[in-house]
Design an enzyme around this catalytic site. Structure first.
Site, PDB file in Angstrom:
ATOM      1  N   PRO A   1       0.833  -1.197   0.000  1.00 52.54           N
ATOM      2  CA  PRO A   1       0.000   0.000   0.000  1.00 52.54           C
ATOM      3  C   PRO A   1       0.873   1.255   0.000  1.00 52.54           C
ATOM      4  CG  PRO A   1      -0.094  -1.089   2.137  1.00 52.54           C
ATOM      5  CD  PRO A   1       0.698  -1.981   1.233  1.00 52.54           C
TER       6      PRO A   1
ATOM      7  N   ALA B   1       2.020   4.237   3.318  1.00 52.23           N
ATOM      8  CA  ALA B   1       1.498   3.577   4.515  1.00 52.23           C
ATOM      9  C   ALA B   1       2.593   3.227   5.507  1.00 52.23           C
ATOM     10  CB  ALA B   1       0.731   2.325   4.111  1.00 52.23           C
TER      11      ALA B   1
ATOM     12  N   SER C   1       6.818   1.860   0.239  1.00 50.45           N
ATOM     13  CA  SER C   1       6.447   1.901  -1.182  1.00 50.45           C
ATOM     14  C   SER C   1       7.315   2.891  -1.963  1.00 50.45           C
ATOM     15  CB  SER C   1       4.974   2.258  -1.340  1.00 50.45           C
ATOM     16  OG  SER C   1       4.735   3.545  -0.810  1.00 50.45           O
TER      17      SER C   1
ATOM     18  N   ALA D   1      10.710   1.331  -2.517  1.00 43.22           N
ATOM     19  CA  ALA D   1      10.531   0.181  -3.403  1.00 43.22           C
ATOM     20  C   ALA D   1      10.364   0.652  -4.847  1.00 43.22           C
ATOM     21  CB  ALA D   1       9.312  -0.633  -2.968  1.00 43.22           C
TER      22      ALA D   1
ATOM     23  N   ASP E   1      15.299   2.762   4.238  1.00 47.09           N
ATOM     24  CA  ASP E   1      14.283   2.189   3.346  1.00 47.09           C
ATOM     25  C   ASP E   1      14.898   1.663   2.050  1.00 47.09           C
ATOM     26  OD1 ASP E   1      12.825   3.314   5.373  1.00 47.09           O
ATOM     27  OD2 ASP E   1      11.383   4.317   4.079  1.00 47.09           O
TER      28      ASP E   1
HETATM   29  C1  MEV Z   1      10.459   6.444   6.853  1.00 43.51           C
HETATM   30  O1  MEV Z   1      10.137   5.147   6.385  1.00 43.51           O
HETATM   31  C2  MEV Z   1      11.417   6.347   7.987  1.00 43.51           C
HETATM   32  C3  MEV Z   1      11.870   7.669   8.568  1.00 43.51           C
HETATM   33  O2  MEV Z   1      12.778   7.325   9.636  1.00 43.51           O
HETATM   34  C4  MEV Z   1      12.555   8.559   7.571  1.00 43.51           C
HETATM   35  C5  MEV Z   1      13.904   8.006   7.112  1.00 43.51           C
HETATM   36  O3  MEV Z   1      14.507   7.172   7.783  1.00 43.51           O
HETATM   37  O4  MEV Z   1      14.343   8.478   6.036  1.00 43.51           O
HETATM   38  C6  MEV Z   1      10.719   8.446   9.178  1.00 43.51           C
END
Ligand code: MEV
Length: 344
Positions: free
Chosen positions: A109, A112, A116, A119, A161
């Site tokens: 999703p 969320a 995503s 990815a 990420d």
């Molecule tokens: C976002 O998925 C995670 C955060 O820690 C931002 C980042 O690490 O770039 C909020």
């Protein structure tokens, strides 16, 4: 020739937001996938088809302003921001020149907290690199390229990420560097995603990228309460370190308690709106060993995800209880496979 690059969803288990300020974070790949297919087309430029992503499908020329049928422009615009930036980056850094169709399919999703954006970025550049004969199998280079794109769209972004989208498995972010942890066990997680479907089709929403906004909000709070924030961030860092040890020992009871504490810290920095808070409490009171918000969190009217750690043999009850809140609930597994690039 058709190239298909697929990547997993991510869950940050510990340390989100604080990782942006150099603290440790532990993240893992979940068994939901997003793929980008790149194939030739008759015309110049880029033709983009986004399908199957929960909430919308669209069809557009990437350089044009107008998307053909869309269900939810808000969500679509966010996905496009990353794809457009990835394409522009590939043109600038690697000299690619279009003439391709990009088809995105996803089980993840959007917006969320399940990765995503990373990815989409990783799969887009991997597929384009391979299609244009630029793929040398160097995952570290790919991850760094994707991280630059994420930073350009998101503002301040940690490598978490994009590392998980690329490598899969588990990664520990430490001192800003990425370490792949290959000795951690696969575990079961129940995820609950609260979706708020925005009404209307405001193009201004393209600028309203959720992660960017939340990261900025946290920065404001950090600046207003700098010494308090430093204590909270240090506690989050400790939790991440302890979590790695607990997971390595397969001590899920301790891991769950650490998740509960981490959730409290996320609440203290203002990224947990009511509906996510309720979902965490419900999971905690329905037998989960631990539960927390994962990823950036959510804006009060927005979308976000909670991860809950079920006690052995009790994931069905947990899933049913969490589903009562209207959340989209899934039973998933950690330690999923990273990037796969195939030619058809
Ligand atoms: C976002 O998925 C995670 C955060 O820690 C931002 C980042 O690490 O770039 C909020």
């Amino acid at each position: 020739m058709k190239i298909i690059a697929s990547v997993p969803a991510k869950a940050i288990l510990f340390g989100e937001h604080f990782v942006v300020y150099g603290k440790r974070a532990l993240a893992t790949a979940l068994n939901l996938r997003l793929s980008v297919e790149v194939s030739g087309r008759a015309g110049e430029g880029y033709h983009l088809i986004v399908e199957d992503i929960p909430l919308f499908g669209l069809d557009m020329e990437l350089t044009s302003e107008y998307a053909q049928p869309f269900i939810n422009y808000d969500e679509a615009a966010r996905a496009i921001a990353y794809i457009r930036s990835a394409v522009q980056y590939m043109e600038r850094e690697y000299g690619i020149d279009g003439g391709v169709e990009l088809r995105v399919k996803s089980e993840i999703p959007l917006s969320a907290g399940l990765g995503s954006s990373a990815a989409t970025t990783v799969a887009t550049i991997a597929a384009l690199k391979r299609y244009f004969g630029l793929w040398n199998g160097d995952l570290d280079e790919l991850r760094r390229d994707a991280h630059k794109i994420e930073k350009a769209v998101q503002g301040n972004a940690s490598p978490t990420d994009t590392a998980i989208s690329t490598y899969g498995g588990y990664v520990l972010i430490e001192g800003g560097g990425v370490k792949r942890l290959r000795d951690l066990p696969e575990i079961e997680l129940v995820t609950g995603t609260i979706c708020t479907i925005p009404v209307g089709a405001g193009h201004e929403s393209e600028l309203r990228l959720k992660t960017r906004e939340l990261v900025e909000r946290v920065k404001t709070r950090k600046e207003a309460f700098s010494s308090v924030f430093e204590h909270i961030a240090s506690a989050a860092d400790e939790l991440t370190g302890e979590a790695v040890v607990a997971l390595r020992r397969h001590d899920l009871t301790r891991l769950g308690s650490l998740m509960n504490i981490n959730h409290g810290l996320l609440d203290s920095i203002g990224v947990v709106p009511r509906r996510l808070s309720e979902l965490v409490k419900l999971a905690q009171e329905s037998g989960a060993l631990g539960a927390k918000v994962t990823g950036a969190g959510a804006l009060p009217d927005g979308t976000g995800t909670v991860i809950a750690l079920p006690a052995a043999g009790h994931s069905d009850e947990l899933r049913i209880a969490m589903g009562l809140t209207g959340a989209i609930v899934r039973d998933l597994r950690t330690n999923a496979m990273g990037l796969v690039v195939e030619e058809e």
